[in-house]
Scaffold this motif. Structure first.
Motif, PDB file in Angstrom:
ATOM      1  N   HIS A   9      -8.108   4.757  -3.961  1.00 40.15           N
ATOM      2  CA  HIS A   9      -9.175   5.415  -3.218  1.00 40.15           C
ATOM      3  C   HIS A   9      -8.384   7.040  -3.433  1.00 40.15           C
ATOM      4  N   ASP A  10      -9.199   7.676  -3.970  1.00 39.29           N
ATOM      5  CA  ASP A  10      -9.018   9.283  -4.224  1.00 39.29           C
ATOM      6  C   ASP A  10     -10.040  10.113  -3.382  1.00 39.29           C
ATOM      7  N   GLN A  11      -9.464  10.750  -2.435  1.00 39.29           N
ATOM      8  CA  GLN A  11      -9.974  11.440  -1.505  1.00 39.29           C
ATOM      9  C   GLN A  11      -9.777  13.056  -1.585  1.00 39.29           C
ATOM     10  N   ASN A  12     -11.027  13.872  -1.813  1.00 42.38           N
ATOM     11  CA  ASN A  12     -10.600  15.119  -1.813  1.00 42.38           C
ATOM     12  C   ASN A  12     -11.506  15.795  -0.780  1.00 42.38           C
ATOM     13  N   GLN A  45     -19.456  28.508 -15.103  1.00 39.33           N
ATOM     14  CA  GLN A  45     -20.283  28.288 -16.594  1.00 39.33           C
ATOM     15  C   GLN A  45     -20.423  29.669 -17.038  1.00 39.33           C
ATOM     16  N   HIS A  46     -20.061  30.914 -16.324  1.00 39.71           N
ATOM     17  CA  HIS A  46     -20.304  32.171 -17.077  1.00 39.71           C
ATOM     18  C   HIS A  46     -19.108  32.909 -17.343  1.00 39.71           C
ATOM     19  N   GLY A  47     -17.890  31.961 -17.168  1.00 42.30           N
ATOM     20  CA  GLY A  47     -16.638  32.449 -17.668  1.00 42.30           C
ATOM     21  C   GLY A  47     -15.766  33.265 -16.532  1.00 42.30           C
ATOM     22  N   LYS A  48     -16.439  33.130 -15.292  1.00 40.12           N
ATOM     23  CA  LYS A  48     -15.856  33.966 -14.162  1.00 40.12           C
ATOM     24  C   LYS A  48     -14.867  32.891 -13.638  1.00 40.12           C
ATOM     25  N   PRO A  49     -13.524  33.662 -13.295  1.00 38.16           N
ATOM     26  CA  PRO A  49     -12.454  32.757 -12.626  1.00 38.16           C
ATOM     27  C   PRO A  49     -12.678  32.522 -11.274  1.00 38.16           C
ATOM     28  N   TYR A  50     -12.506  31.205 -10.739  1.00 42.04           N
ATOM     29  CA  TYR A  50     -12.744  30.818  -9.393  1.00 42.04           C
ATOM     30  C   TYR A  50     -11.466  29.973  -8.868  1.00 42.04           C
ATOM     31  N   SER A  51     -11.300  29.823  -7.835  1.00 44.86           N
ATOM     32  CA  SER A  51      -9.906  29.080  -7.274  1.00 44.86           C
ATOM     33  C   SER A  51     -10.416  28.376  -6.071  1.00 44.86           C
ATOM     34  N   MET A  52     -10.050  27.331  -6.076  1.00 44.20           N
ATOM     35  CA  MET A  52     -10.310  26.312  -4.548  1.00 44.20           C
ATOM     36  C   MET A  52      -8.789  25.768  -4.139  1.00 44.20           C
ATOM     37  N   HIS A  53      -8.784  25.420  -2.921  1.00 44.26           N
ATOM     38  CA  HIS A  53      -7.693  24.935  -2.329  1.00 44.26           C
ATOM     39  C   HIS A  53      -8.218  23.854  -1.276  1.00 44.26           C
ATOM     40  N   TYR A  54      -7.502  22.727  -1.650  1.00 45.86           N
ATOM     41  CA  TYR A  54      -8.178  21.342  -0.941  1.00 45.86           C
ATOM     42  C   TYR A  54      -6.902  20.726  -0.752  1.00 45.86           C
ATOM     43  N   LEU A  55      -7.063  19.373   0.065  1.00 44.95           N
ATOM     44  CA  LEU A  55      -6.209  18.354   0.200  1.00 44.95           C
ATOM     45  C   LEU A  55      -6.653  17.163  -0.585  1.00 44.95           C
ATOM     46  N   LEU A  56      -5.762  16.530  -1.471  1.00 37.33           N
ATOM     47  CA  LEU A  56      -6.182  15.384  -2.070  1.00 37.33           C
ATOM     48  C   LEU A  56      -5.086  14.330  -1.554  1.00 37.33           C
ATOM     49  N   GLY A  57      -5.790  12.960  -1.265  1.00 37.85           N
ATOM     50  CA  GLY A  57      -5.279  11.857  -0.548  1.00 37.85           C
ATOM     51  C   GLY A  57      -5.358  10.687  -1.608  1.00 37.85           C
ATOM     52  N   THR A  68       0.902  -1.242  -0.191  1.00 40.34           N
ATOM     53  CA  THR A  68      -0.055  -0.164  -0.013  1.00 40.34           C
ATOM     54  C   THR A  68       0.928   1.374  -0.025  1.00 40.34           C
ATOM     55  N   GLY A  69       0.464   2.361  -0.852  1.00 40.51           N
ATOM     56  CA  GLY A  69       1.006   3.603  -0.754  1.00 40.51           C
ATOM     57  C   GLY A  69       0.168   4.766  -0.765  1.00 40.51           C
ATOM     58  N   VAL A  70       0.427   5.646   0.044  1.00 43.68           N
ATOM     59  CA  VAL A  70      -0.546   6.602   0.378  1.00 43.68           C
ATOM     60  C   VAL A  70       0.292   8.104   0.066  1.00 43.68           C
ATOM     61  N   VAL A  71      -0.322   9.115  -0.681  1.00 37.66           N
ATOM     62  CA  VAL A  71       0.349  10.527  -1.083  1.00 37.66           C
ATOM     63  C   VAL A  71      -0.780  11.432  -0.466  1.00 37.66           C
ATOM     64  N   VAL A  72      -0.311  12.429   0.166  1.00 30.90           N
ATOM     65  CA  VAL A  72      -1.314  13.308   0.554  1.00 30.90           C
ATOM     66  C   VAL A  72      -0.475  14.779  -0.053  1.00 30.90           C
ATOM     67  N   LEU A  73      -1.424  15.454  -0.990  1.00 32.13           N
ATOM     68  CA  LEU A  73      -0.746  16.839  -1.605  1.00 32.13           C
ATOM     69  C   LEU A  73      -1.937  17.789  -1.193  1.00 32.13           C
ATOM     70  N   ALA A  74      -1.248  19.172  -1.323  1.00 25.68           N
ATOM     71  CA  ALA A  74      -2.296  20.290  -1.226  1.00 25.68           C
ATOM     72  C   ALA A  74      -2.415  20.882  -2.662  1.00 25.68           C
ATOM     73  N   VAL A  75      -3.542  21.190  -2.943  1.00 26.46           N
ATOM     74  CA  VAL A  75      -3.924  21.492  -4.291  1.00 26.46           C
ATOM     75  C   VAL A  75      -4.545  22.853  -4.317  1.00 26.46           C
ATOM     76  N   ASP A  76      -3.645  23.527  -5.511  1.00 26.91           N
ATOM     77  CA  ASP A  76      -4.157  25.155  -5.755  1.00 26.91           C
ATOM     78  C   ASP A  76      -5.108  24.974  -6.869  1.00 26.91           C
ATOM     79  N   TYR A  77      -6.267  24.915  -7.171  1.00 29.35           N
ATOM     80  CA  TYR A  77      -6.799  24.886  -8.378  1.00 29.35           C
ATOM     81  C   TYR A  77      -7.735  25.891  -8.917  1.00 29.35           C
ATOM     82  N   ASP A  78      -7.646  26.333 -10.219  1.00 30.56           N
ATOM     83  CA  ASP A  78      -8.183  27.376 -10.878  1.00 30.56           C
ATOM     84  C   ASP A  78      -8.912  26.964 -11.962  1.00 30.56           C
ATOM     85  N   ASP A  79     -10.292  27.484 -12.132  1.00 34.56           N
ATOM     86  CA  ASP A  79     -11.066  27.206 -13.284  1.00 34.56           C
ATOM     87  C   ASP A  79     -12.056  28.291 -13.689  1.00 34.56           C
ATOM     88  N   LEU A  80     -12.862  28.276 -14.523  1.00 33.04           N
ATOM     89  CA  LEU A  80     -13.970  29.208 -14.837  1.00 33.04           C
ATOM     90  C   LEU A  80     -15.148  28.525 -14.581  1.00 33.04           C
TER      91      LEU A  80
END
Length: 121
Positions: A114-117, A88-100, A74-86
């Motif tokens: 297993h992919d845990q957000n 449905q109206h084309g307005k930018p937004y960001s999310m910050h979360y942990l990814l296991g 078994t192997g487990v990795v935990v990452l901090a994610v800085d996510y940017d997207d648009l």
């Protein structure tokens, strides 16, 4: 292949929007828990979700590896994610979360089971 190389290949497939490369790193019995708590189970269903996500050209992410451990099969990795997207109206937004990500050794390969957000506090 060693665990860290397998994780790097998995993440490169996601970043590169490479569905076939991504699915080559995913176990048939995989589970994905999304930020909103929605659960998707099975390689086929998760492949469909990623097909739609990978088709979106607007998102990008930056990953910071916080921890990584391999023990036995078994192997487990935990990452901090800085996510940017648009939205449905084309307005930018960001999310910050942990990814296991949890992988299992399957022959010579490491496959995602297993992919845990998780929202960052």
């Amino acid at each position: 292949m060693d665990f860290n190389t397998a994780v790097d290949r998995h993440l490169a497939a996601v970043t590169g929007r490479d569905l076939d490369g991504y699915l080559a790193t995913v176990h048939d019995d995989v589970t994905l828990v999304m930020l909103n708590g929605r659960v998707i189970e099975g390689r086929a269903a998760i492949g469909e979700f990623h097909r739609d996500w990978f088709a979106d050209p607007d998102w990008s992410w930056r990953l910071t590896r916080l921890s990584s451990v391999e023990t036995g099969g078994t192997g487990v990795v935990v990452l901090a994610v800085d996510y940017d997207d648009l939205d449905q109206h084309g307005k930018p937004y960001s999310m910050h979360y942990l990814l296991g990500l949890t992988f299992t050794r399957h022959g010579e390969a490491w496959l995602l089971v297993h992919d845990q957000n998780t929202p960052k506090p």
